[in-house]
Enzyme design. Structure first.
Site, PDB file in Angstrom:
ATOM      1  N   ASP A   1       1.987   8.157   7.594  1.00 20.20           N
ATOM      2  CA  ASP A   1       2.829   7.213   6.847  1.00 20.20           C
ATOM      3  C   ASP A   1       2.819   7.625   5.371  1.00 20.20           C
ATOM      4  O   ASP A   1       3.721   8.322   4.911  1.00 20.20           O
ATOM      5  CB  ASP A   1       2.295   5.780   7.062  1.00 20.20           C
ATOM      6  CG  ASP A   1       2.930   4.775   6.124  1.00 20.20           C
ATOM      7  OD1 ASP A   1       3.981   5.073   5.555  1.00 20.20           O
ATOM      8  OD2 ASP A   1       2.368   3.669   5.943  1.00 20.20           O
TER       9      ASP A   1
ATOM     10  N   LYS B   1      10.023   4.864   7.103  1.00 19.07           N
ATOM     11  CA  LYS B   1      10.346   3.714   6.252  1.00 19.07           C
ATOM     12  C   LYS B   1      11.497   4.135   5.343  1.00 19.07           C
ATOM     13  O   LYS B   1      11.333   5.036   4.507  1.00 19.07           O
ATOM     14  CB  LYS B   1       9.140   3.344   5.394  1.00 19.07           C
ATOM     15  CG  LYS B   1       7.967   2.728   6.166  1.00 19.07           C
ATOM     16  CD  LYS B   1       6.751   2.661   5.275  1.00 19.07           C
ATOM     17  CE  LYS B   1       5.646   1.807   5.872  1.00 19.07           C
ATOM     18  NZ  LYS B   1       4.376   1.993   5.118  1.00 19.07           N
TER      19      LYS B   1
ATOM     20  N   GLU C   1       1.923  -9.576   7.041  1.00 19.65           N
ATOM     21  CA  GLU C   1       2.729  -9.067   8.150  1.00 19.65           C
ATOM     22  C   GLU C   1       2.644  -9.964   9.385  1.00 19.65           C
ATOM     23  O   GLU C   1       2.970  -9.548  10.494  1.00 19.65           O
ATOM     24  CB  GLU C   1       2.325  -7.622   8.471  1.00 19.65           C
ATOM     25  CG  GLU C   1       2.623  -6.709   7.277  1.00 19.65           C
ATOM     26  CD  GLU C   1       2.522  -5.237   7.585  1.00 19.65           C
ATOM     27  OE1 GLU C   1       1.953  -4.868   8.629  1.00 19.65           O
ATOM     28  OE2 GLU C   1       3.023  -4.440   6.774  1.00 19.65           O
TER      29      GLU C   1
ATOM     30  N   GLU D   1      -2.971   5.463  12.342  1.00 16.42           N
ATOM     31  CA  GLU D   1      -2.058   5.824  11.245  1.00 16.42           C
ATOM     32  C   GLU D   1      -2.868   6.012   9.964  1.00 16.42           C
ATOM     33  O   GLU D   1      -3.835   5.267   9.731  1.00 16.42           O
ATOM     34  CB  GLU D   1      -1.057   4.668  11.088  1.00 16.42           C
ATOM     35  CG  GLU D   1      -0.008   4.842  10.025  1.00 16.42           C
ATOM     36  CD  GLU D   1       0.888   3.598   9.958  1.00 16.42           C
ATOM     37  OE1 GLU D   1       1.136   2.951  11.001  1.00 16.42           O
ATOM     38  OE2 GLU D   1       1.318   3.260   8.847  1.00 16.42           O
TER      39      GLU D   1
ATOM     40  N   ASP E   1      -3.712   0.987  11.725  1.00 24.62           N
ATOM     41  CA  ASP E   1      -3.256   1.640  10.493  1.00 24.62           C
ATOM     42  C   ASP E   1      -4.374   1.477   9.477  1.00 24.62           C
ATOM     43  O   ASP E   1      -4.637   0.373   8.994  1.00 24.62           O
ATOM     44  CB  ASP E   1      -1.959   1.009   9.962  1.00 24.62           C
ATOM     45  CG  ASP E   1      -1.506   1.679   8.664  1.00 24.62           C
ATOM     46  OD1 ASP E   1      -2.107   2.704   8.277  1.00 24.62           O
ATOM     47  OD2 ASP E   1      -0.546   1.174   8.038  1.00 24.62           O
TER      48      ASP E   1
ATOM     49  N   GLU F   1      -4.493  -2.586   9.294  1.00 22.97           N
ATOM     50  CA  GLU F   1      -3.728  -3.178  10.398  1.00 22.97           C
ATOM     51  C   GLU F   1      -4.389  -2.916  11.747  1.00 22.97           C
ATOM     52  O   GLU F   1      -4.650  -1.763  12.096  1.00 22.97           O
ATOM     53  CB  GLU F   1      -2.305  -2.596  10.430  1.00 22.97           C
ATOM     54  CG  GLU F   1      -1.548  -2.875   9.144  1.00 22.97           C
ATOM     55  CD  GLU F   1      -0.184  -2.204   9.100  1.00 22.97           C
ATOM     56  OE1 GLU F   1       0.331  -1.810  10.160  1.00 22.97           O
ATOM     57  OE2 GLU F   1       0.343  -2.066   7.993  1.00 22.97           O
TER      58      GLU F   1
ATOM     59  N   HIS G   1       8.801  -1.581   9.254  1.00 20.43           N
ATOM     60  CA  HIS G   1       9.099  -2.554   8.186  1.00 20.43           C
ATOM     61  C   HIS G   1       8.246  -2.221   6.957  1.00 20.43           C
ATOM     62  O   HIS G   1       7.498  -1.234   6.967  1.00 20.43           O
ATOM     63  CB  HIS G   1       8.751  -3.960   8.673  1.00 20.43           C
ATOM     64  CG  HIS G   1       7.282  -4.131   8.973  1.00 20.43           C
ATOM     65  ND1 HIS G   1       6.672  -5.337   9.185  1.00 20.43           N
ATOM     66  CD2 HIS G   1       6.266  -3.213   9.094  1.00 20.43           C
ATOM     67  CE1 HIS G   1       5.381  -5.165   9.400  1.00 20.43           C
ATOM     68  NE2 HIS G   1       5.116  -3.897   9.370  1.00 20.43           N
TER      69      HIS G   1
ATOM     70  N   SER H   1       0.874  -1.184   0.000  1.00 20.86           N
ATOM     71  CA  SER H   1       0.000   0.000   0.000  1.00 20.86           C
ATOM     72  C   SER H   1       0.907   1.229   0.000  1.00 20.86           C
ATOM     73  O   SER H   1       1.088   1.888   1.009  1.00 20.86           O
ATOM     74  CB  SER H   1      -0.913  -0.008   1.223  1.00 20.86           C
ATOM     75  OG  SER H   1      -0.149   0.019   2.403  1.00 20.86           O
TER      76      SER H   1
ATOM     77  N   LYS I   1       7.303  -0.745  14.362  1.00 20.19           N
ATOM     78  CA  LYS I   1       6.167  -1.489  13.817  1.00 20.19           C
ATOM     79  C   LYS I   1       6.746  -2.531  12.877  1.00 20.19           C
ATOM     80  O   LYS I   1       7.273  -2.193  11.823  1.00 20.19           O
ATOM     81  CB  LYS I   1       5.266  -0.502  13.068  1.00 20.19           C
ATOM     82  CG  LYS I   1       4.038  -1.130  12.477  1.00 20.19           C
ATOM     83  CD  LYS I   1       3.142  -0.070  11.876  1.00 20.19           C
ATOM     84  CE  LYS I   1       3.179  -0.132  10.379  1.00 20.19           C
ATOM     85  NZ  LYS I   1       1.988   0.386   9.711  1.00 20.19           N
TER      86      LYS I   1
ATOM     87  N   HIS J   1      -3.253  -6.199   2.707  1.00 18.20           N
ATOM     88  CA  HIS J   1      -2.344  -7.224   3.226  1.00 18.20           C
ATOM     89  C   HIS J   1      -3.007  -8.573   3.437  1.00 18.20           C
ATOM     90  O   HIS J   1      -2.395  -9.501   3.947  1.00 18.20           O
ATOM     91  CB  HIS J   1      -1.720  -6.763   4.544  1.00 18.20           C
ATOM     92  CG  HIS J   1      -0.827  -5.573   4.396  1.00 18.20           C
ATOM     93  ND1 HIS J   1      -0.391  -4.826   5.444  1.00 18.20           N
ATOM     94  CD2 HIS J   1      -0.291  -5.004   3.281  1.00 18.20           C
ATOM     95  CE1 HIS J   1       0.372  -3.842   5.001  1.00 18.20           C
ATOM     96  NE2 HIS J   1       0.442  -3.927   3.697  1.00 18.20           N
TER      97      HIS J   1
HETATM   98  P1  PGA Z   1       3.151  -1.423   3.137  1.00 16.06           P
HETATM   99  O1  PGA Z   1       2.282  -1.428   4.465  1.00 16.06           O
HETATM  100  O2  PGA Z   1       4.517  -1.844   3.468  1.00 16.06           O
HETATM  101  O3  PGA Z   1       2.402  -2.402   2.271  1.00 16.06           O
HETATM  102  O4  PGA Z   1       3.091  -0.017   2.592  1.00 16.06           O
HETATM  103  C1  PGA Z   1       2.740  -0.957   5.676  1.00 16.06           C
HETATM  104  C2  PGA Z   1       2.017   0.278   6.112  1.00 16.06           C
HETATM  105  O5  PGA Z   1       1.118   0.797   5.405  1.00 16.06           O
HETATM  106  O6  PGA Z   1       2.347   0.791   7.172  1.00 16.06           O
HETATM  107 ZN    ZN Z   2       0.813   2.559   6.982  1.00 15.90          ZN
END
Ligand code: PGA
Ligand code: ZN
Length: 417
Positions: free
Chosen positions: A309, A334, A204, A283, A241, A163, A362, A41, A385, A154
């Protein structure tokens, strides 16, 4: 001075079985390697992930072109550079690419090299990786945000929120925080089994039962927390999230059900959920361009953690806009959203300066590389996370934090939440 002798790259595979890049950097006969993760995503403003689109041998997903670029151009350019001068190394890589979103070389190629360099520098200095970032003393362990129910992009279920996480707020040590999550996860597994659903896991490592609506997932988690003898909202908190980028159409959102509703109505529903389930962190509650919605939401939820994010994409410019707009109070970090270790550290430093919490993260496609565990400790980040207690690519980060805690011994402390 320890001069780089060469850089070697290869195509390896991530936790979704997709090709990704591993870079190995050498100073004489010493080397370190690092593997780039990959998101599902992703935000529009993230740095670019380069793949061999035209090569159908791996369905257009192979990374032989960026790998070749590392083995030839990058290796030559970095030869004789000081391995300890991370800023210079990253600057060379950024300049070599020359585009804003690292579209020429690909942020996946750049980041693999950048992280490998940071690791080798620590190895040559004979210090653990976490001591090679910003913090020089008083190391603190981050609180884990464990994603225990997977939805959205996911998983194959119909959960709209991506999430559903737990955070063990009352844990006094990192190993205790893992133990608390372990108990809740096992009770959750029992409950899911009792309901006749599959206990198989998503990308995840969280369970991905075929539940239809967000509230059913939240109720299950509260039940598991209670069953474990913990108090929801005190010992353990629920964090979400939403990844709302995936749930937007014509400025309306389908976060709370399949129906698209206005920002104001979505906020009302959020407030109900926050109160009912004692949610402590959300998030990406709204889309990456919807600054007004973020600002409205933050002003109504001052006490909880609002995390950017896809909104910030670990990008200093976007974080500055968000700060001025009063959009959030925390940032998800990230490395591959921006593409180099140096730029990541700059964002963390600025976030901490403006009083934002930093949460190292991650990607849903990840690997055995545990770089982010060291990064979390070495930058004094409040939380990490990195999925559930399942799938080795997730557990690798928790295991590394357990090792760091052990090494710190009596000097180890938990961070503030
Ligand atoms: P992604 O998901 O690694 O698929 O972007 C993680 C997140 O959205 O925090
Ligand atoms: Zn996110």
């Amino acid at each position: 001075m320890s001069k780089i002798t060469k850089v070697v790259a290869r195509q390896v595979f991530d936790s979704r079985g997709n090709p990704t890049i591993e870079a190995e950097i050498f100073v004489k006969n010493l080397s370190s390697s690092s593997i780039c993760p990959s998101g599902a995503s992703t935000g529009t403003y993230e740095a670019f992930e380069k793949r061999d689109k035209a090569n159908k041998k791996y369905l257009g997903k192979s990374v032989f072109i960026p790998v070749k670029y590392i083995n030839t151009v990058i290796s030559k350019k970095l030869k004789n550079q000081n391995i300890h001068n991370q800023e210079r190394i990253d600057h060379i890589l950024i300049k070599l690419d020359g585009t804003k979103q690292k579209k020429k070389i690909g942020a996946n190629a750049i980041l693999a090299v950048s992280m490998a360099a940071k690791k080798l520098s620590a190895k040559i200095k004979k210090i653990p990786l976490y001591k090679n970032f910003l913090v020089k003393s008083n190391y603190k362990l981050p609180y884990p945000l464990m994603n225990i129910i997977n939805g959205g992009a996911h998983a194959n279920n119909r959960l709209r929120i991506q999430e559903f996480m737990i955070r063990p707020d009352r844990a006094k040590s990192f190993s205790e925080s893992v133990r608390m999550c372990f108990i809740v996860i096992n009770n959750l597994k029992k409950l899911i089994k009792q309901m006749g659903y599959s206990t198989s896991v998503g990308d995840e490592g969280g369970f991905a039962p075929m539940i239809n609506d967000n509230e059913s997932a939240l109720k299950l988690i509260v039940k598991a927390i209670n069953l474990s003898g913990f108090k929801n909202g005190k010992d353990i908190s629920i964090c979400l999230d939403v990844a709302a980028n995936e749930l937007i159409k014509n400025k309306k959102y389908s976060i709370h059900s399949k129906k698209f509703i206005s920002v104001d109505k979505s906020i009302q529903n959020y407030l109900k959920l926050i109160k009912k389930y004692k949610i402590k962190s959300i998030e990406d509650p709204f889309g990456e361009n919807d600054w007004t919605a973020w600002n409205k939401f933050l002003s109504k939820t001052q006490k909880i953690q609002i995390v950017g994010d896809d909104l910030f994409v670990t990008n200093l410019e976007r974080l500055k806009v968000g700060f001025l707009n009063m959009s959030a109070n925390s940032i998800l970090i990230k490395l591959n959203q921006i593409g180099t270790v140096t730029e990541t550290l700059e964002v963390i430093k600025f976030a901490q300066l403006i009083g934002y919490k930093t949460i190292i993260s991650h990607r849903s496609g990840d690997s055995e590389d545990s770089f982010i565990a060291d990064l979390a400790v070495g930058t004094n980040s409040n939380q990490i996370k990195t999925g559930s207690l399942a799938r080795s690519e997730r557990v690798a980060k928790y295991n590394q934090l357990i090792r760091i805690e052990e090494k710190l011994g009596k000097y180890s402390k938990m961070n503030t939440i």
